[in-house]
Design a protein around this motif. Structure first.
Motif, PDB file in Angstrom:
ATOM      1  N   ASP A 151       0.851  -1.186   0.000  1.00  0.00           N
ATOM      2  CA  ASP A 151       0.000   0.000   0.000  1.00  0.00           C
ATOM      3  C   ASP A 151       0.890   1.240   0.000  1.00  0.00           C
ATOM      4  O   ASP A 151       1.698   1.430   0.916  1.00  0.00           O
ATOM      5  N   ALA A 152       0.761   2.064  -1.038  1.00  0.00           N
ATOM      6  CA  ALA A 152       1.593   3.257  -1.182  1.00  0.00           C
ATOM      7  C   ALA A 152       1.065   4.368  -0.279  1.00  0.00           C
ATOM      8  O   ALA A 152       0.097   5.060  -0.614  1.00  0.00           O
ATOM      9  N   TRP A 154       2.356   7.138   0.381  1.00  0.00           N
ATOM     10  CA  TRP A 154       2.642   8.494  -0.100  1.00  0.00           C
ATOM     11  C   TRP A 154       1.627   8.973  -1.139  1.00  0.00           C
ATOM     12  O   TRP A 154       1.652  10.129  -1.540  1.00  0.00           O
ATOM     13  N   LEU A 155       0.721   8.095  -1.558  1.00  0.00           N
ATOM     14  CA  LEU A 155      -0.311   8.483  -2.502  1.00  0.00           C
ATOM     15  C   LEU A 155      -1.596   8.850  -1.776  1.00  0.00           C
ATOM     16  O   LEU A 155      -1.846   8.401  -0.659  1.00  0.00           O
ATOM     17  N   ASP A 156      -2.400   9.695  -2.422  1.00  0.00           N
ATOM     18  CA  ASP A 156      -3.689  10.100  -1.845  1.00  0.00           C
ATOM     19  C   ASP A 156      -4.705   8.994  -2.152  1.00  0.00           C
ATOM     20  O   ASP A 156      -5.623   9.169  -2.954  1.00  0.00           O
ATOM     21  N   ASN A 157      -4.504   7.874  -1.482  1.00  0.00           N
ATOM     22  CA  ASN A 157      -5.330   6.710  -1.763  1.00  0.00           C
ATOM     23  C   ASN A 157      -5.454   5.865  -0.501  1.00  0.00           C
ATOM     24  O   ASN A 157      -4.483   5.692   0.242  1.00  0.00           O
ATOM     25  N   VAL A 158      -6.644   5.371  -0.249  1.00  0.00           N
ATOM     26  CA  VAL A 158      -6.905   4.541   0.921  1.00  0.00           C
ATOM     27  C   VAL A 158      -7.238   3.130   0.462  1.00  0.00           C
ATOM     28  O   VAL A 158      -8.127   2.935  -0.380  1.00  0.00           O
ATOM     29  N   ALA A 159      -6.515   2.148   1.000  1.00  0.00           N
ATOM     30  CA  ALA A 159      -6.764   0.751   0.632  1.00  0.00           C
ATOM     31  C   ALA A 159      -8.158   0.341   1.095  1.00  0.00           C
ATOM     32  O   ALA A 159      -8.597   0.691   2.185  1.00  0.00           O
ATOM     33  N   GLY A 168      -4.997   2.839  -6.540  1.00  0.00           N
ATOM     34  CA  GLY A 168      -5.709   3.721  -7.455  1.00  0.00           C
ATOM     35  C   GLY A 168      -5.313   3.577  -8.905  1.00  0.00           C
ATOM     36  O   GLY A 168      -5.793   4.342  -9.754  1.00  0.00           O
ATOM     37  N   ALA A 169      -4.452   2.595  -9.230  1.00  0.00           N
ATOM     38  CA  ALA A 169      -3.967   2.465 -10.605  1.00  0.00           C
ATOM     39  C   ALA A 169      -4.570   1.273 -11.325  1.00  0.00           C
ATOM     40  O   ALA A 169      -4.726   1.297 -12.547  1.00  0.00           O
ATOM     41  N   LEU A 170      -4.902   0.221 -10.615  1.00  0.00           N
ATOM     42  CA  LEU A 170      -5.441  -0.993 -11.216  1.00  0.00           C
ATOM     43  C   LEU A 170      -6.887  -1.192 -10.776  1.00  0.00           C
ATOM     44  O   LEU A 170      -7.248  -0.872  -9.645  1.00  0.00           O
ATOM     45  N   ASP A 171      -7.680  -1.750 -11.680  1.00  0.00           N
ATOM     46  CA  ASP A 171      -9.087  -1.952 -11.319  1.00  0.00           C
ATOM     47  C   ASP A 171      -9.605  -3.292 -11.839  1.00  0.00           C
ATOM     48  O   ASP A 171     -10.071  -4.120 -11.090  1.00  0.00           O
ATOM     49  N   PHE A 172      -9.511  -3.504 -13.154  1.00  0.00           N
ATOM     50  CA  PHE A 172      -9.999  -4.728 -13.799  1.00  0.00           C
ATOM     51  C   PHE A 172     -11.465  -4.999 -13.466  1.00  0.00           C
ATOM     52  O   PHE A 172     -11.897  -6.140 -13.318  1.00  0.00           O
ATOM     53  N   GLY A 173     -12.245  -3.921 -13.332  1.00  0.00           N
ATOM     54  CA  GLY A 173     -13.678  -4.061 -13.092  1.00  0.00           C
ATOM     55  C   GLY A 173     -14.058  -4.283 -11.641  1.00  0.00           C
ATOM     56  O   GLY A 173     -15.237  -4.526 -11.343  1.00  0.00           O
ATOM     57  N   TRP A 174     -13.111  -4.177 -10.721  1.00  0.00           N
ATOM     58  CA  TRP A 174     -13.401  -4.437  -9.305  1.00  0.00           C
ATOM     59  C   TRP A 174     -14.433  -3.469  -8.756  1.00  0.00           C
ATOM     60  O   TRP A 174     -15.347  -3.867  -8.023  1.00  0.00           O
ATOM     61  N   ASP A 175     -14.296  -2.188  -9.069  1.00  0.00           N
ATOM     62  CA  ASP A 175     -15.201  -1.183  -8.513  1.00  0.00           C
ATOM     63  C   ASP A 175     -16.628  -1.326  -9.027  1.00  0.00           C
ATOM     64  O   ASP A 175     -17.554  -0.729  -8.464  1.00  0.00           O
ATOM     65  N   LYS A 176     -16.822  -2.105 -10.084  1.00  0.00           N
ATOM     66  CA  LYS A 176     -18.167  -2.306 -10.613  1.00  0.00           C
ATOM     67  C   LYS A 176     -18.893  -3.461  -9.931  1.00  0.00           C
ATOM     68  O   LYS A 176     -20.091  -3.665 -10.151  1.00  0.00           O
ATOM     69  N   LEU A 177     -18.179  -4.244  -9.118  1.00  0.00           N
ATOM     70  CA  LEU A 177     -18.791  -5.378  -8.439  1.00  0.00           C
ATOM     71  C   LEU A 177     -19.601  -4.915  -7.237  1.00  0.00           C
ATOM     72  O   LEU A 177     -19.309  -3.888  -6.623  1.00  0.00           O
TER      73      LEU A 177
END
Length: 222
Positions: A151-152, A154-159, A168-177
């Protein structure tokens, strides 16, 4: 005529096997009594009970923690254990795939044909200059993979969950599930990882024992 001289010997039973059996029977009685003894009030470990509904605590074992790692754990420590479990599972799934692939005889193009599968590959690669280059490439890949798969902060991203390394870079349709589908996918990965850890361990142990468990009696490393 009955020899009555045996009456002169001591009548105490000094057979060690008989003594051992008596001790075992006594311990069994004590254990049975303890099992039916009234439970002490206020002894429920709330820290462990709070994890009973976590992902992976499922039938038939439920929350399986025989060594008591979660006895005094909080949510942060549990998440750390889960992240480690996921990483070991992911590495083990790759390990099982690679082990079975090379054991089947498949090799990358131009890969030295005389390099055996299994543990024998390490010594064979280290014995040649080309093999040493391959080992160096493998080491570099391991370093890069360890750097990237985390988990990076230093990025503005929450696991989204422990082991979520998308950053925040990879998805492969995960957020649509849906949430239910996400939990199902995560459970599948967790269980496959657990099975793979047992699988690669069994493959390595049997190879060292010289006993094949692969189809056709294939024994890597020979």
């Amino acid at each position: 005529r009955v020899d009555t001289s045996v009456a002169n010997f001591p009548t105490n039973n000094t057979n060690p096997y008989s003594t051992m059996m008596k001790i075992v029977a006594l311990l069994a009685v004590v254990g049975s009594a303890a099992a039916f003894a009234p439970a002490q009030q206020g002894r429920v470990d709330t820290s462990v009970a709070s994890f009973n509904n976590e992902l992976g605590a499922q039938a038939p074992l439920g929350l399986f923690d025989p060594l008591g790692f979660l006895k005094d754990a909080d949510q942060e420590q549990f998440d750390r254990f889960r992240e480690v479990e996921l990483k070991h599972g992911r590495v083990s799934m790759l390990a099982v795939t690679g082990y079975l692939t090379t054991a089947s005889g498949y090799r990358f193009p131009d890969f030295p044909a005389d390099v055996p599968a299994g543990f024998g590959a390490w010594g064979a690669l280290a014995s040649t200059d080309d093999g040493k280059i391959i080992l160096a490439q493998m080491a570099a890949f391991f370093v890069v993979a360890e750097i990237v798969n985390r988990d990076a902060d230093w990025l503005d991203n929450v696991a989204e969950f422990p082991g979520d390394y998308r950053n925040g870079a990879l998805d492969f349709g995960w957020d649509k599930l849906s949430d239910d589908d996400k939990m199902k996918k995560r459970a599948i990965e967790l269980n496959n990882g657990r099975a793979a850890q047992m699988g690669i361990l069994g493959l390595m142990v049997h190879e060292q024992l010289g006993v094949s468990i692969l189809p056709g009696g294939v024994l890597p490393g020979q």
